[in-house]
Design a protein around this motif. Structure first.
Motif, PDB file in Angstrom:
ATOM      1  N   LEU A 132       0.996  -1.074  -0.167  1.00 10.07           N
ATOM      2  CA  LEU A 132      -0.046   0.041  -0.056  1.00 10.07           C
ATOM      3  C   LEU A 132       0.967   1.292  -0.045  1.00 10.07           C
ATOM      4  N   PHE A 177      -2.128  -2.228  -4.171  1.00 10.65           N
ATOM      5  CA  PHE A 177      -2.842  -1.280  -4.337  1.00 10.65           C
ATOM      6  C   PHE A 177      -2.610  -0.148  -5.347  1.00 10.65           C
ATOM      7  N   ARG A 179      -4.202   2.799  -8.807  1.00 10.65           N
ATOM      8  CA  ARG A 179      -5.256   3.753  -8.734  1.00 10.65           C
ATOM      9  C   ARG A 179      -5.766   3.553 -10.494  1.00 10.65           C
ATOM     10  N   THR A 180      -7.062   3.319 -10.664  1.00 11.41           N
ATOM     11  CA  THR A 180      -7.416   3.235 -12.199  1.00 11.41           C
ATOM     12  C   THR A 180      -8.215   4.654 -12.470  1.00 11.41           C
ATOM     13  N   VAL A 187      -9.465   3.784  -6.397  1.00  8.19           N
ATOM     14  CA  VAL A 187      -8.428   2.812  -6.086  1.00  8.19           C
ATOM     15  C   VAL A 187      -8.689   1.360  -6.097  1.00  8.19           C
ATOM     16  N   THR A 188      -7.765   0.427  -6.602  1.00  4.53           N
ATOM     17  CA  THR A 188      -8.400  -0.891  -6.430  1.00  4.53           C
ATOM     18  C   THR A 188      -6.767  -1.828  -6.106  1.00  4.53           C
ATOM     19  N   ALA A 189      -7.432  -2.999  -5.701  1.00  2.00           N
ATOM     20  CA  ALA A 189      -6.243  -3.890  -5.151  1.00  2.00           C
ATOM     21  C   ALA A 189      -6.091  -5.039  -6.374  1.00  2.00           C
ATOM     22  N   ARG A 239     -14.958  -1.455  -3.023  1.00  2.00           N
ATOM     23  CA  ARG A 239     -13.505  -1.813  -3.551  1.00  2.00           C
ATOM     24  C   ARG A 239     -12.591  -1.077  -2.914  1.00  2.00           C
ATOM     25  N   GLY A 240     -11.315  -1.158  -3.501  1.00  4.60           N
ATOM     26  CA  GLY A 240     -10.261  -0.194  -3.054  1.00  4.60           C
ATOM     27  C   GLY A 240      -9.976   0.036  -1.674  1.00  4.60           C
ATOM     28  N   MET A 241      -9.901   1.420  -1.432  1.00  9.15           N
ATOM     29  CA  MET A 241      -9.537   2.122  -0.159  1.00  9.15           C
ATOM     30  C   MET A 241     -10.496   1.627   0.907  1.00  9.15           C
ATOM     31  N   SER A 243     -12.008  -1.050   1.212  1.00  8.52           N
ATOM     32  CA  SER A 243     -11.702  -2.570   1.740  1.00  8.52           C
ATOM     33  C   SER A 243     -10.257  -2.337   2.369  1.00  8.52           C
TER      34      SER A 243
END
Ligand SMILES: Cc1cc2nc3c(=O)[nH]c(=O)nc-3n(C[C@H](O)[C@H](O)[C@H](O)COP(=O)(O)OP(=O)(O)OC[C@H]3O[C@@H](n4cnc5c(N)ncnc54)[C@H](O)[C@@H]3O)c2cc1C
Length: 386
Positions: A132, A177, A179-180, A187-189, A239-241, A243
């Motif tokens: 992260l 992690f 960024r899209t 933000v996604t993982a 999703r993302g941040m 989670s």
């Protein structure tokens, strides 16, 4: 006052017995973090390789007093972590296993991703990582710059850099992690294999918690299959941040328990090695013993809140983590003070505990960030003021 039930007391007893094996290995691992490869047969390390693998993917759990243990409950994990950290927090963090990334896979993975991830973990001792933090964007993780962009129909590309990532240099797989698009929902993982072209991991020199082998990661056009992007079946807000924060809330009581274990190790070291204490020292140690008990209760309370999905869980976990990292530092320095000038040279184990304690401050967010979380929880009414 929280009391443990029989089941949790069983894992506590077992962890305390297992942890005896760690103390003699602690300084070896501190000197050479790669020594972990020589100690994969140590009972506690072998348990850690599968700890938190859910029952449906773990047909061979550890059995204690006739009961199977998977390490999936937060209270069970903090009780275990304290005991192991009294033995050696470095070994606990150096061990292969899924703990940090597994929490995210559980929260954000679909069935296929879980199967893929846990079958890799069950195959052989496998190190994983959770990436992260970025250079210059530690506490402000939401400002991350690493990007994940589509590359054809069935692949994405990762570009960027991560820093201070535990075990990444020895891991086979983990979570990055990225960024899209701009903004908190962008933000996604993504599950990432370290063997992918463009993935490089350079160990960083550290003075504390050296077993963890924190690493600088470079992601130079790393291609990842679209099927490895986590949370595709979830709503954008889950999703993302979001989670990441939920996952970190679940893990934070465990980090607090590392701090408690380090503080207790220093306290017990003084009791074992300074037979005659003057009155002032005796009082200071008694006070320290009391603070250990108070902190343990707070950590257990935060763990139970996590297990109960209580809205106060995140705030309680922040309170526990902030107090634990401070107590770990104060207890280890206090213990060194009991042995006078030159204590760090004469008592290398105590010196190591003081160095490890400083590392706990930064893991999972610094004390200041935990206090901000706690304050937000109070203002939003998640936590009662008493
Ligand atoms: C042993 C160890 C293991 C780690 N493992 C991982 C890992 O596996 N994965 C991962 O992603 N990261 C990991 N980290 C990184 C860790 O999460 C970061 O170090 C942490 O988030 C702090 O970021 P930073 O070091 O950039 O410090 P900064 O964020 O730059 O903070 C520097 C100082 O400024 C203070 N500060 C920052 N913002 C504020 C604010 N808003 N208000 C008040 N004070 C503020 C901080 O409290 C701190 O004292 C690890 C770190 C350590 C030491």
């Amino acid at each position: 006052m929280i009391e443990l039930d029989d089941r949790t007391r069983a894992i506590q007893r077992q962890a305390r017995a297992w942890a005896q094996e760690l103390k003699p290995l602690a300084l070896e691992l501190d000197q050479d973090p790669d020594a972990i490869h020589r100690h994969l047969d140590v009972a506690i390390v072998s348990y850690l390789t599968r700890m938190t693998v859910p029952p449906e993917f773990n047909p061979d759990p550890v059995v204690i007093d006739g009961r199977p243990f998977y390490g999936t409950g937060t209270l069970e994990r903090v009780v275990f972590a304290e005991e192991v950290a009294v033995g050696d927090a470095g070994m606990l963090l150096a061990a292969p296993g899924p703990v940090m990334s597994g929490v995210l896979v559980d929260a954000m993975g679909d069935e296929q991703q879980k199967k893929w991830f846990y079958s890799r973990i069950m195959e052989k001792p496998t190190w994983t990582f959770f990436a992260l933090t970025e250079p210059d964007r530690g506490s402000d993780a939401g400002a991350m710059n690493t990007t994940l962009t589509p590359d054809g129909d069935d692949h994405f590309v990762l570009r960027g850099a991560k820093r201070y990532i535990g075990n990444a240099a020895r891991a086979d797989l983990g979570i990055v992690f990225a960024r899209t698009r701009p903004g908190p929902l962008g933000v996604t993982a993504v599950l990432t294999e370290t063997s992918a072209a463009g993935f490089t991991a350079e160990p960083l020199e550290t003075i504390g918690l050296r077993g963890l082998r924190i690493t600088a990661v470079t992601l130079d056009d790393v291609r990842v299959p679209a099927g490895q992007v986590l949370g595709r079946h979830l709503r954008a807000t889950q999703r993302g941040m979001w989670s990441a924060v939920q996952g970190l809330n679940r893990l934070r009581p465990g980090v607090a328990a590392f701090g408690l274990g380090i503080a207790r190790a220093a306290y017990e070291y003084v009791l074992a090695n300074r037979r005659t204490l003057n009155t002032a020292e005796r009082h200071r140690l008694d006070r320290l013993g009391l603070r250990l008990t108070e902190l343990r209760q707070l950590i257990w309370r935060s763990a139970i809140a996590v297990d109960d999905n209580d809205p106060a869980a995140g705030s309680l976990a922040s309170a526990a983590k902030a107090r634990a990292s401070r107590l770990a530092e104060e207890a280890t320095l206090e213990a060194l003070g009991c042995f006078g000038p030159g204590a760090r040279l004469d008592h290398p184990l105590l010196d190591k505990l003081a160095r490890d304690a400083r590392g706990v401050e930064f893991m999972e967010g610094t004390g200041n960030i935990q206090k901000l979380n706690l304050f937000t929880g109070l203002v939003q009414g998640h936590l009662r003021r008493d």
